[in-house]
Motif scaffolding. Structure first.
Motif, PDB file in Angstrom:
ATOM      1  N   TYR A 154       0.926  24.276  31.392  1.00  0.00           N
ATOM      2  CA  TYR A 154       2.060  24.607  32.256  1.00  0.00           C
ATOM      3  C   TYR A 154       2.916  23.382  32.593  1.00  0.00           C
ATOM      4  CZ  TYR A 154      -0.286  29.015  32.293  1.00  0.00           C
ATOM      5  OH  TYR A 154      -0.871  30.191  31.876  1.00  0.00           O
ATOM      6  N   GLU A 180       2.543  20.526  33.780  1.00  0.00           N
ATOM      7  CA  GLU A 180       2.386  19.680  34.965  1.00  0.00           C
ATOM      8  C   GLU A 180       2.092  18.230  34.542  1.00  0.00           C
ATOM      9  OE1 GLU A 180      -0.355  21.354  37.847  1.00  0.00           O
ATOM     10  OE2 GLU A 180       0.371  23.358  37.417  1.00  0.00           O
ATOM     11  N   ARG A 195       4.132  12.554  33.699  1.00  0.00           N
ATOM     12  CA  ARG A 195       4.577  11.461  32.818  1.00  0.00           C
ATOM     13  C   ARG A 195       6.050  11.121  33.046  1.00  0.00           C
ATOM     14  NH1 ARG A 195       2.924  13.256  27.053  1.00  0.00           N
ATOM     15  NH2 ARG A 195       3.918  11.311  26.469  1.00  0.00           N
ATOM     16  N   MET A 250       7.448  11.111  35.786  1.00  0.00           N
ATOM     17  CA  MET A 250       7.505  10.308  37.027  1.00  0.00           C
ATOM     18  C   MET A 250       6.760   8.986  36.857  1.00  0.00           C
ATOM     19  SD  MET A 250       7.077  13.090  40.085  1.00  0.00           S
ATOM     20  CE  MET A 250       5.915  14.218  39.344  1.00  0.00           C
ATOM     21  N   ILE A 261       3.746   8.542  36.130  1.00  0.00           N
ATOM     22  CA  ILE A 261       2.386   8.626  36.682  1.00  0.00           C
ATOM     23  C   ILE A 261       1.449   8.864  35.502  1.00  0.00           C
ATOM     24  CG2 ILE A 261       0.823   9.927  38.189  1.00  0.00           C
ATOM     25  CD1 ILE A 261       3.322  10.643  39.894  1.00  0.00           C
ATOM     26  N   LEU A 283       8.871  12.055  26.261  1.00  0.00           N
ATOM     27  CA  LEU A 283       7.620  12.810  26.153  1.00  0.00           C
ATOM     28  C   LEU A 283       7.225  13.030  24.698  1.00  0.00           C
ATOM     29  CD1 LEU A 283       8.113  15.554  28.909  1.00  0.00           C
ATOM     30  CD2 LEU A 283       6.563  13.604  28.994  1.00  0.00           C
ATOM     31  N   MET A 324      13.266  14.795  35.217  1.00  0.00           N
ATOM     32  CA  MET A 324      13.490  16.027  34.455  1.00  0.00           C
ATOM     33  C   MET A 324      13.081  17.222  35.305  1.00  0.00           C
ATOM     34  SD  MET A 324      12.293  16.895  30.619  1.00  0.00           S
ATOM     35  CE  MET A 324      12.205  18.553  29.985  1.00  0.00           C
ATOM     36  N   PHE A 368      11.915  20.823  34.883  1.00  0.00           N
ATOM     37  CA  PHE A 368      11.385  21.667  33.805  1.00  0.00           C
ATOM     38  C   PHE A 368      11.784  23.127  34.005  1.00  0.00           C
ATOM     39  CE2 PHE A 368       8.877  17.901  33.566  1.00  0.00           C
ATOM     40  CZ  PHE A 368       8.520  17.772  32.240  1.00  0.00           C
ATOM     41  N   ALA A 398       7.337  23.251  36.816  1.00  0.00           N
ATOM     42  CA  ALA A 398       6.187  22.361  36.567  1.00  0.00           C
ATOM     43  C   ALA A 398       5.716  21.674  37.839  1.00  0.00           C
ATOM     44  CB  ALA A 398       6.494  21.354  35.457  1.00  0.00           C
ATOM     45  N   LEU A 399       5.716  22.423  38.950  1.00  0.00           N
ATOM     46  CA  LEU A 399       5.159  21.857  40.190  1.00  0.00           C
ATOM     47  C   LEU A 399       3.645  21.806  40.042  1.00  0.00           C
ATOM     48  CD1 LEU A 399       7.221  23.871  42.838  1.00  0.00           C
ATOM     49  CD2 LEU A 399       7.727  21.632  41.864  1.00  0.00           C
ATOM     50  N   LEU A 400       3.022  20.823  40.665  1.00  0.00           N
ATOM     51  CA  LEU A 400       1.560  20.748  40.616  1.00  0.00           C
ATOM     52  C   LEU A 400       1.002  21.800  41.578  1.00  0.00           C
ATOM     53  CD1 LEU A 400       2.380  18.051  39.252  1.00  0.00           C
ATOM     54  CD2 LEU A 400       0.292  17.106  40.196  1.00  0.00           C
ATOM     55  N   ASN A 401       0.353  22.798  41.017  1.00  0.00           N
ATOM     56  CA  ASN A 401      -0.059  23.957  41.818  1.00  0.00           C
ATOM     57  C   ASN A 401      -1.107  23.646  42.871  1.00  0.00           C
ATOM     58  OD1 ASN A 401       1.524  26.183  40.952  1.00  0.00           O
ATOM     59  ND2 ASN A 401       0.554  25.971  38.957  1.00  0.00           N
ATOM     60  N   SER A 402      -1.828  22.520  42.691  1.00  0.00           N
ATOM     61  CA  SER A 402      -2.867  22.190  43.668  1.00  0.00           C
ATOM     62  C   SER A 402      -2.299  21.414  44.859  1.00  0.00           C
ATOM     63  CB  SER A 402      -3.969  21.374  43.003  1.00  0.00           C
ATOM     64  OG  SER A 402      -3.401  20.238  42.374  1.00  0.00           O
ATOM     65  N   LEU A 403      -1.019  21.060  44.806  1.00  0.00           N
ATOM     66  CA  LEU A 403      -0.403  20.297  45.896  1.00  0.00           C
ATOM     67  C   LEU A 403       0.590  21.172  46.654  1.00  0.00           C
ATOM     68  CD1 LEU A 403       0.471  16.903  44.119  1.00  0.00           C
ATOM     69  CD2 LEU A 403      -1.655  17.558  45.244  1.00  0.00           C
ATOM     70  N   LEU A 420       5.428  13.069  45.573  1.00  0.00           N
ATOM     71  CA  LEU A 420       4.399  12.533  44.662  1.00  0.00           C
ATOM     72  C   LEU A 420       4.785  11.182  44.053  1.00  0.00           C
ATOM     73  CD1 LEU A 420       1.659  13.231  43.416  1.00  0.00           C
ATOM     74  CD2 LEU A 420       2.858  14.284  41.514  1.00  0.00           C
ATOM     75  N   TYR A 421       6.039  11.072  43.620  1.00  0.00           N
ATOM     76  CA  TYR A 421       6.491   9.819  42.986  1.00  0.00           C
ATOM     77  C   TYR A 421       6.346   8.647  43.966  1.00  0.00           C
ATOM     78  CZ  TYR A 421       9.787   6.436  40.988  1.00  0.00           C
ATOM     79  OH  TYR A 421      10.373   5.299  40.498  1.00  0.00           O
ATOM     80  N   GLU A 473       2.373   8.074  44.820  1.00  0.00           N
ATOM     81  CA  GLU A 473       1.570   7.522  43.722  1.00  0.00           C
ATOM     82  C   GLU A 473       1.957   6.089  43.387  1.00  0.00           C
ATOM     83  OE1 GLU A 473      -1.216   8.416  41.892  1.00  0.00           O
ATOM     84  OE2 GLU A 473      -1.288   9.735  43.624  1.00  0.00           O
ATOM     85  N   ARG A 513      12.174  17.204  43.930  1.00  0.00           N
ATOM     86  CA  ARG A 513      11.212  16.214  43.414  1.00  0.00           C
ATOM     87  C   ARG A 513      11.915  15.202  42.504  1.00  0.00           C
ATOM     88  NH1 ARG A 513       6.114  18.399  40.062  1.00  0.00           N
ATOM     89  NH2 ARG A 513       7.727  18.775  38.512  1.00  0.00           N
TER      90      ARG A 513
END
Lengths: 238, 254
Positions: A104, A106, A111, A113, A115, B61, B89, B91, B95-100, B108-109, B112, B157
């Protein structure tokens, strides 16, 4: 896979920066596994006592029961069985989580960003599993011994008192034997962590791809654990 | 902002002879174009024409089989170039991080890379969410958001990076017309506010003609035409005409 392990080793100095994620993963692994590890180990110890106890007692080797149960749990069954359990419970979850993040996009988002997914995803998981599994194996050894002692005391054909069982166990099993098992479990934990994270990172396709990665992570981990077990046993043999 | 770097000017992007194959099938067949600093450049084309693959190459990428991509005249393959310029970018899926949480995703940027103290990150996150009309959603999880909201969070983001180049992959796909208009307005507002270079990949004709300074039409891995929206509207190429005028017709309509 070897490259991933090497990159994770190189990133190890950054583990402190990722400590909160390591704590989260440690809690996840411990919370998900401790009770099951203890229950399984207790019954495995009991079964070993039940299988070997009557045979040894019949041949007048009563004093060997505690030692046999103790050493087989500490050096072999606890590290191997618990690592296989962890491969099924935690390795599969790691492969599924990282695999779905890959599918998906993520991981692509990370990458973009700047990270590094190895620092952000792999390092905390491998650090946590390498710390958690040896600890779980210590609990497993203790629970296995307790199970063996309980069955030896309760079963009429064995009938060895608790105290006698542990006295006998102490004569054969020392700190070296326990350390041997714990060291093996540390190596197995690294295998589970690296194999599972690697499978997650190379996932392609949709949900079917994630399922394939999970299966491969568990199967490959178990195969490598068993092969590595033989190699380590040879290496650590006195 | 304290984490801003001194270099905040929009960048130019040059794509030269870009080729890429997957499993023996050539997806990008030698693309050449240039995007000027501060421009909104929309890449249009039918599904499967190589638009998203192109974006992934521009953000680094994917690595091309041949050709190169230059940011401010420096190849992105050269060491340090990607780190030198701030790029983001958005998406297609968000493409959000689903666990956050939403707040953790947006910050996040900063967290981290440890660019700001946690309290300051919270302030920046609120600011950026307010920009995209989602103030107060910091504690929500991505699965509690609609498709349009996820895309706006993804834009927030991207804004946190304070990008010099921002790439949008199908920003209005799966959105209702009203949400699509909001996203289009966000793209325009961003350009005015931070003078960012923008590359949008889309097959949404309304969005393309609404926001673009220039449009490139891509088909089958090749650029068919590049021009201003007015120029593209008046091109006689049958393929472009067909793409721009395609409309649904009921079987019983005359």
């Amino acid at each position: 896979m070897v490259l991933l392990f090497w990159r994770t080793l190189l990133a190890l100095p950054l583990a402190w920066r990722q400590r909160e994620k390591v704590y989260d993963q440690l809690f996840e692994i411990g919370n998900a596994s401790l009770l099951m590890v203890c229950i399984l180990s207790f019954f495995i110890g009991g079964v070993i006592a039940l299988q070997t106890g009557p045979v040894l007692v019949e041949r007048g080797l009563t004093s060997a029961v505690g030692g046999l149960v103790g050493i087989s749990i500490a050096k072999e069954l606890a590290p191997v069985m618990m690592s296989i359990l962890i491969a099924g419970r935690i390795g599969s979850a790691m492969a599924a989580e990282i695999g779905s993040m890959r599918v998906y996009q993520e991981i692509d988002a990370l990458r973009t960003m700047n990270i590094n997914p190895i620092h952000y995803l792999v390092l905390p998981r491998i650090t946590a599993i390498a710390l958690a599994v040896p600890l779980l194996v210590i609990f497993s050894i203790l629970a296995g011994w307790l199970g063996g002692a309980a069955v030896s005391a309760a079963n009429g054909r064995i009938d060895i008192a608790f105290q006698a069982f542990f006295q006998n166990l102490r004569e054969i099993v020392g700190l070296r034997e326990v350390a041997n098992g714990v060291f093996k479990s540390f190596c197995f934990a690294l295998v589970v962590g690296v194999v599972s994270c690697h499978q997650g990172l190379i996932t392609i396709g949709g949900p079917r791809g994630i399922g394939r990665s999970v299966t491969k992570a568990v199967v490959n981990s178990i195969v490598l654990i068993v092969i590595l077990d033989y190699a380590l046993t040879r290496l650590l043999l006195k | 902002m304290s984490h801003s770097q001194s270099n905040s000017a929009a960048v130019s992007v040059q794509v030269r002879g870009l080729r890429r194959s997957y499993n023996g099938q050539e997806v990008l067949k030698g693309l050449d174009f240039e995007v000027k600093p501060g421009e909104i450049f929309v890449i249009m084309g039918p599904s499967g024409s190589g638009k998203s693959v192109l974006l992934k190459h521009i953000i680094g990428l994917e690595i091309p089989d041949a050709g190169e991509i230059l940011i401010n005249d420096e190849s992105i393959q050269s060491p340090g170039v990607m780190e030198k310029h701030r790029m983001a970018m958005v998406f297609q899926s968000g493409a959000l991080l689903n666990s956050l949480t939403v707040g953790e995703n947006v910050g996040l940027y900063l967290s981290e890379h440890q660019l700001l103290a946690p309290a300051d990150i919270g302030r920046v996150v609120s600011e950026k969410l307010e920009v995209v009309g989602l103030k107060g959603t910091e504690d929500k999880m991505p699965n509690e958001l609609s498709g349009g909201m996820k895309k706006r969070v993804a834009i927030a983001r991207a804004l946190v990076v304070e990008p010099q180049l921002i790439l949008y992959d199908e920003p209005t796909s799966e959105l209702d017309p009203l949400s699509a208009v909001v996203i289009g307005e966000e793209i325009l507002k961003l350009k005015d506010r931070v003078h960012v270079t923008t590359i949008v990949v889309s097959h949404d004709r309304d969005l393309a003609f609404g926001v673009a300074d220039r449009i490139a039409v891509i088909n089958d891995g090749r650029i068919v035409s590049i021009g201003t929206p007015e120029e593209i509207k008046h091109i006689s190429d049958p393929l472009i005409r067909k793409f721009l005028t395609a409309d649904f017709k009921r079987p019983d309509s005359r």
